[in-house]
Design a protein around this motif. Structure first.
Motif, PDB file in Angstrom:
ATOM      1  N   ALA A 115       0.818  -1.213   0.000  1.00 22.10           N
ATOM      2  CA  ALA A 115       0.000   0.000   0.000  1.00 22.10           C
ATOM      3  C   ALA A 115       0.851   1.262   0.000  1.00 22.10           C
ATOM      4  CB  ALA A 115      -0.908  -0.007   1.228  1.00 22.10           C
ATOM      5  N   SER A 116       0.180   2.372  -0.254  1.00 16.06           N
ATOM      6  CA  SER A 116       0.884   3.649  -0.188  1.00 16.06           C
ATOM      7  C   SER A 116      -0.068   4.756   0.250  1.00 16.06           C
ATOM      8  CB  SER A 116       1.518   3.991  -1.534  1.00 16.06           C
ATOM      9  OG  SER A 116       0.545   4.060  -2.536  1.00 16.06           O
ATOM     10  N   HIS A 117       0.509   5.734   0.938  1.00 11.82           N
ATOM     11  CA  HIS A 117      -0.238   6.910   1.359  1.00 11.82           C
ATOM     12  C   HIS A 117      -0.308   7.911   0.211  1.00 11.82           C
ATOM     13  CE1 HIS A 117       0.658   5.714   5.608  1.00 11.82           C
ATOM     14  NE2 HIS A 117      -0.506   6.291   5.806  1.00 11.82           N
ATOM     15  N   VAL A 118      -1.410   8.615   0.143  1.00 14.28           N
ATOM     16  CA  VAL A 118      -1.568   9.765  -0.743  1.00 14.28           C
ATOM     17  C   VAL A 118      -1.344  10.985   0.139  1.00 14.28           C
ATOM     18  CG1 VAL A 118      -3.230  11.043  -2.168  1.00 14.28           C
ATOM     19  CG2 VAL A 118      -3.224   8.526  -2.186  1.00 14.28           C
ATOM     20  N   ASP A 119      -0.732  12.035  -0.388  1.00 17.45           N
ATOM     21  CA  ASP A 119      -0.531  13.236   0.424  1.00 17.45           C
ATOM     22  C   ASP A 119      -1.858  13.738   0.968  1.00 17.45           C
ATOM     23  OD1 ASP A 119       2.182  13.210  -0.070  1.00 17.45           O
ATOM     24  OD2 ASP A 119       2.190  15.026  -1.307  1.00 17.45           O
ATOM     25  N   ASN A 120      -1.873  14.022   2.285  1.00 14.19           N
ATOM     26  CA  ASN A 120      -3.069  14.607   2.886  1.00 14.19           C
ATOM     27  C   ASN A 120      -3.082  16.101   2.591  1.00 14.19           C
ATOM     28  OD1 ASN A 120      -1.360  15.897   4.823  1.00 14.19           O
ATOM     29  ND2 ASN A 120      -1.470  14.108   6.156  1.00 14.19           N
ATOM     30  N   VAL A 157       2.472   9.829  -8.689  1.00 15.36           N
ATOM     31  CA  VAL A 157       3.180   9.991  -7.412  1.00 15.36           C
ATOM     32  C   VAL A 157       2.589  11.107  -6.561  1.00 15.36           C
ATOM     33  CG1 VAL A 157       5.408  10.555  -6.340  1.00 15.36           C
ATOM     34  CG2 VAL A 157       5.326   9.043  -8.324  1.00 15.36           C
ATOM     35  N   ASN A 158       2.289  12.236  -7.128  1.00 14.06           N
ATOM     36  CA  ASN A 158       1.751  13.371  -6.372  1.00 14.06           C
ATOM     37  C   ASN A 158       0.262  13.557  -6.620  1.00 14.06           C
ATOM     38  OD1 ASN A 158       4.209  14.020  -5.173  1.00 14.06           O
ATOM     39  ND2 ASN A 158       4.853  15.184  -6.962  1.00 14.06           N
ATOM     40  N   ALA A 159      -0.480  12.465  -6.614  1.00 13.53           N
ATOM     41  CA  ALA A 159      -1.934  12.538  -6.861  1.00 13.53           C
ATOM     42  C   ALA A 159      -2.600  13.431  -5.831  1.00 13.53           C
ATOM     43  CB  ALA A 159      -2.542  11.148  -6.805  1.00 13.53           C
ATOM     44  N   SER A 160      -3.569  14.204  -6.272  1.00 14.40           N
ATOM     45  CA  SER A 160      -4.335  15.035  -5.348  1.00 14.40           C
ATOM     46  C   SER A 160      -5.321  14.164  -4.586  1.00 14.40           C
ATOM     47  CB  SER A 160      -5.098  16.115  -6.127  1.00 14.40           C
ATOM     48  OG  SER A 160      -6.122  15.512  -6.909  1.00 14.40           O
ATOM     49  N   GLY A 161      -5.810  14.684  -3.473  1.00 16.41           N
ATOM     50  CA  GLY A 161      -6.834  13.982  -2.714  1.00 16.41           C
ATOM     51  C   GLY A 161      -8.086  13.758  -3.542  1.00 16.41           C
ATOM     52  N   ALA A 162      -8.429  14.734  -4.387  1.00 19.38           N
ATOM     53  CA  ALA A 162      -9.618  14.601  -5.236  1.00 19.38           C
ATOM     54  C   ALA A 162      -9.449  13.484  -6.254  1.00 19.38           C
ATOM     55  CB  ALA A 162      -9.919  15.923  -5.939  1.00 19.38           C
ATOM     56  N   LEU A 163      -8.277  13.396  -6.891  1.00 20.12           N
ATOM     57  CA  LEU A 163      -8.040  12.330  -7.864  1.00 20.12           C
ATOM     58  C   LEU A 163      -8.058  10.964  -7.183  1.00 20.12           C
ATOM     59  CD1 LEU A 163      -7.368  11.219 -10.651  1.00 20.12           C
ATOM     60  CD2 LEU A 163      -4.949  11.689 -10.173  1.00 20.12           C
ATOM     61  N   GLY A 165      -9.565  10.191  -4.394  1.00 23.78           N
ATOM     62  CA  GLY A 165     -10.945   9.933  -4.006  1.00 23.78           C
ATOM     63  C   GLY A 165     -11.786   9.465  -5.181  1.00 23.78           C
ATOM     64  N   TYR A 166     -11.583  10.076  -6.345  1.00 26.72           N
ATOM     65  CA  TYR A 166     -12.317   9.669  -7.537  1.00 26.72           C
ATOM     66  C   TYR A 166     -11.998   8.217  -7.889  1.00 26.72           C
ATOM     67  CZ  TYR A 166     -13.834   9.280 -12.350  1.00 26.72           C
ATOM     68  OH  TYR A 166     -14.450   8.844 -13.492  1.00 26.72           O
ATOM     69  N   MET A 167     -10.725   7.862  -7.913  1.00 24.82           N
ATOM     70  CA  MET A 167     -10.322   6.499  -8.284  1.00 24.82           C
ATOM     71  C   MET A 167     -10.793   5.478  -7.242  1.00 24.82           C
ATOM     72  SD  MET A 167      -9.049   6.722 -11.232  1.00 24.82           S
ATOM     73  CE  MET A 167      -8.272   5.128 -11.421  1.00 24.82           C
ATOM     74  N   ILE A 168     -10.726   5.845  -5.967  1.00 21.19           N
ATOM     75  CA  ILE A 168     -11.213   4.951  -4.908  1.00 21.19           C
ATOM     76  C   ILE A 168     -12.706   4.704  -5.102  1.00 21.19           C
ATOM     77  CG2 ILE A 168     -11.706   4.800  -2.427  1.00 21.19           C
ATOM     78  CD1 ILE A 168      -9.004   6.336  -2.001  1.00 21.19           C
ATOM     79  N   ASN A 169     -13.483   5.780  -5.253  1.00 22.60           N
ATOM     80  CA  ASN A 169     -14.934   5.632  -5.407  1.00 22.60           C
ATOM     81  C   ASN A 169     -15.323   4.897  -6.686  1.00 22.60           C
ATOM     82  OD1 ASN A 169     -15.854   6.814  -2.958  1.00 22.60           O
ATOM     83  ND2 ASN A 169     -15.332   8.814  -3.781  1.00 22.60           N
ATOM     84  N   ALA A 170     -14.560   5.110  -7.754  1.00 20.74           N
ATOM     85  CA  ALA A 170     -14.867   4.444  -9.025  1.00 20.74           C
ATOM     86  C   ALA A 170     -14.652   2.934  -8.945  1.00 20.74           C
ATOM     87  CB  ALA A 170     -14.010   5.035 -10.145  1.00 20.74           C
ATOM     88  N   ASN A 171     -13.824   2.483  -7.998  1.00 18.09           N
ATOM     89  CA  ASN A 171     -13.494   1.058  -7.882  1.00 18.09           C
ATOM     90  C   ASN A 171     -13.999   0.415  -6.598  1.00 18.09           C
ATOM     91  OD1 ASN A 171     -11.659   0.364 -10.313  1.00 18.09           O
ATOM     92  ND2 ASN A 171     -10.962   2.367  -9.615  1.00 18.09           N
ATOM     93  N   SER A 172     -14.823   1.132  -5.810  1.00 16.15           N
ATOM     94  CA  SER A 172     -15.362   0.595  -4.559  1.00 16.15           C
ATOM     95  C   SER A 172     -16.548  -0.318  -4.838  1.00 16.15           C
ATOM     96  CB  SER A 172     -15.822   1.719  -3.630  1.00 16.15           C
ATOM     97  OG  SER A 172     -14.721   2.397  -3.081  1.00 16.15           O
ATOM     98  N   ILE A 173     -16.527  -1.494  -4.195  1.00 17.98           N
ATOM     99  CA  ILE A 173     -17.693  -2.374  -4.288  1.00 17.98           C
ATOM    100  C   ILE A 173     -18.473  -2.364  -2.971  1.00 17.98           C
ATOM    101  CG2 ILE A 173     -16.874  -3.810  -6.175  1.00 17.98           C
ATOM    102  CD1 ILE A 173     -15.871  -5.851  -4.193  1.00 17.98           C
ATOM    103  N   ALA A 174     -17.845  -1.858  -1.920  1.00 16.53           N
ATOM    104  CA  ALA A 174     -18.519  -1.686  -0.632  1.00 16.53           C
ATOM    105  C   ALA A 174     -17.694  -0.722   0.208  1.00 16.53           C
ATOM    106  CB  ALA A 174     -18.668  -3.012   0.098  1.00 16.53           C
ATOM    107  N   THR A 175     -18.381  -0.010   1.109  1.00 14.55           N
ATOM    108  CA  THR A 175     -17.700   0.884   2.042  1.00 14.55           C
ATOM    109  C   THR A 175     -18.343   0.747   3.418  1.00 14.55           C
ATOM    110  OG1 THR A 175     -19.168   2.756   1.602  1.00 14.55           O
ATOM    111  CG2 THR A 175     -17.170   2.606   0.258  1.00 14.55           C
ATOM    112  N   SER A 176     -17.560   1.087   4.424  1.00 12.98           N
ATOM    113  CA  SER A 176     -18.092   1.162   5.779  1.00 12.98           C
ATOM    114  C   SER A 176     -17.423   2.354   6.457  1.00 12.98           C
ATOM    115  CB  SER A 176     -17.825  -0.134   6.541  1.00 12.98           C
ATOM    116  OG  SER A 176     -18.516  -0.123   7.771  1.00 12.98           O
TER     117      SER A 176
END
Length: 185
Positions: A115-120, A157-163, A165-176
């Motif tokens: 895994a990797s962190h995205v800049d906050n 490498v320097n993805a924004s939080g918005a980008l 978030g978009y990629m996470i939401n586009a590939n989410s099959i469930a969230t909690s």
């Protein structure tokens, strides 16, 4: 009439099977839904004096097809016009289902093998604690674990939080989500 009864029986069976399936859940030893977080989860900087520790998180019953996880922590009440990303971690191995308090801090990322962190929004690739403006009232902090349909999100490498978030939401099959609270008087 017999056909109608058979169809009704099958529908009842299908409904009870789907409602008895365990749902994807998130829990924590440190934060609770609708309750105030401890100062250990407050940022250290910008006038805040907390310990800047990410909370313990544990998730269960990921849906079939989960190939990885992501964690996000977001404050929709930040006076920015776009909220505030406190934490985003992507490409968490699907075998990971729990992280300890402080796992998002610098130097405590051994669990991040793939895994990797995205800049906050503080500008660092790690967890950044709550730090609402003094006197701004109660802020909501949404800690969410996302079950993803892909093993790896391809982010620059320097993805924004918005980008991210978009990629996470586009590939989410469930969230909690656990929505915790914090304020500074």
């Amino acid at each position: 009439m017999k056909k109608l009864m058979a169809v009704a029986s099958l529908l009842t069976l299908a409904i009870s099977a789907s409602t008895s399936a365990a749902s994807f859940t998130l829990s924590s030893n440190d934060i609770k839904q609708g309750e105030f977080m401890s100062q250990v989860h407050e940022f250290k900087g910008f006038g805040c004096t907390g310990d800047d520790l990410s909370p313990h998180l544990k998730w269960e019953n990921a849906p079939k097809g989960t190939k990885s996880f992501a964690i996000t922590a977001y404050d929709p009440d930040a006076p920015t016009g776009s909220g505030w990303w406190h934490w985003q971690v992507v490409n968490i191995d699907k075998s990971t289902t729990e992280i300890a308090q402080g796992a998002g801090s610098e130097g405590h990322a051994a669990w991040l093998s793939t895994a990797s962190h995205v800049d906050n929004d503080y500008g660092s690739p790690r967890f950044g604690g709550a730090c609402p403006p003094q006197g701004h009232g109660v802020h909501r902090y949404q800690f969410t674990v996302h079950a993803l349909s892909v093993e790896k999100l391809e982010l620059p490498v320097n993805a924004s939080g918005a980008l991210a978030g978009y990629m996470i939401n586009a590939n989410s099959i469930a969230t909690s989500t656990i929505e915790a609270l914090y304020k500074r008087d």
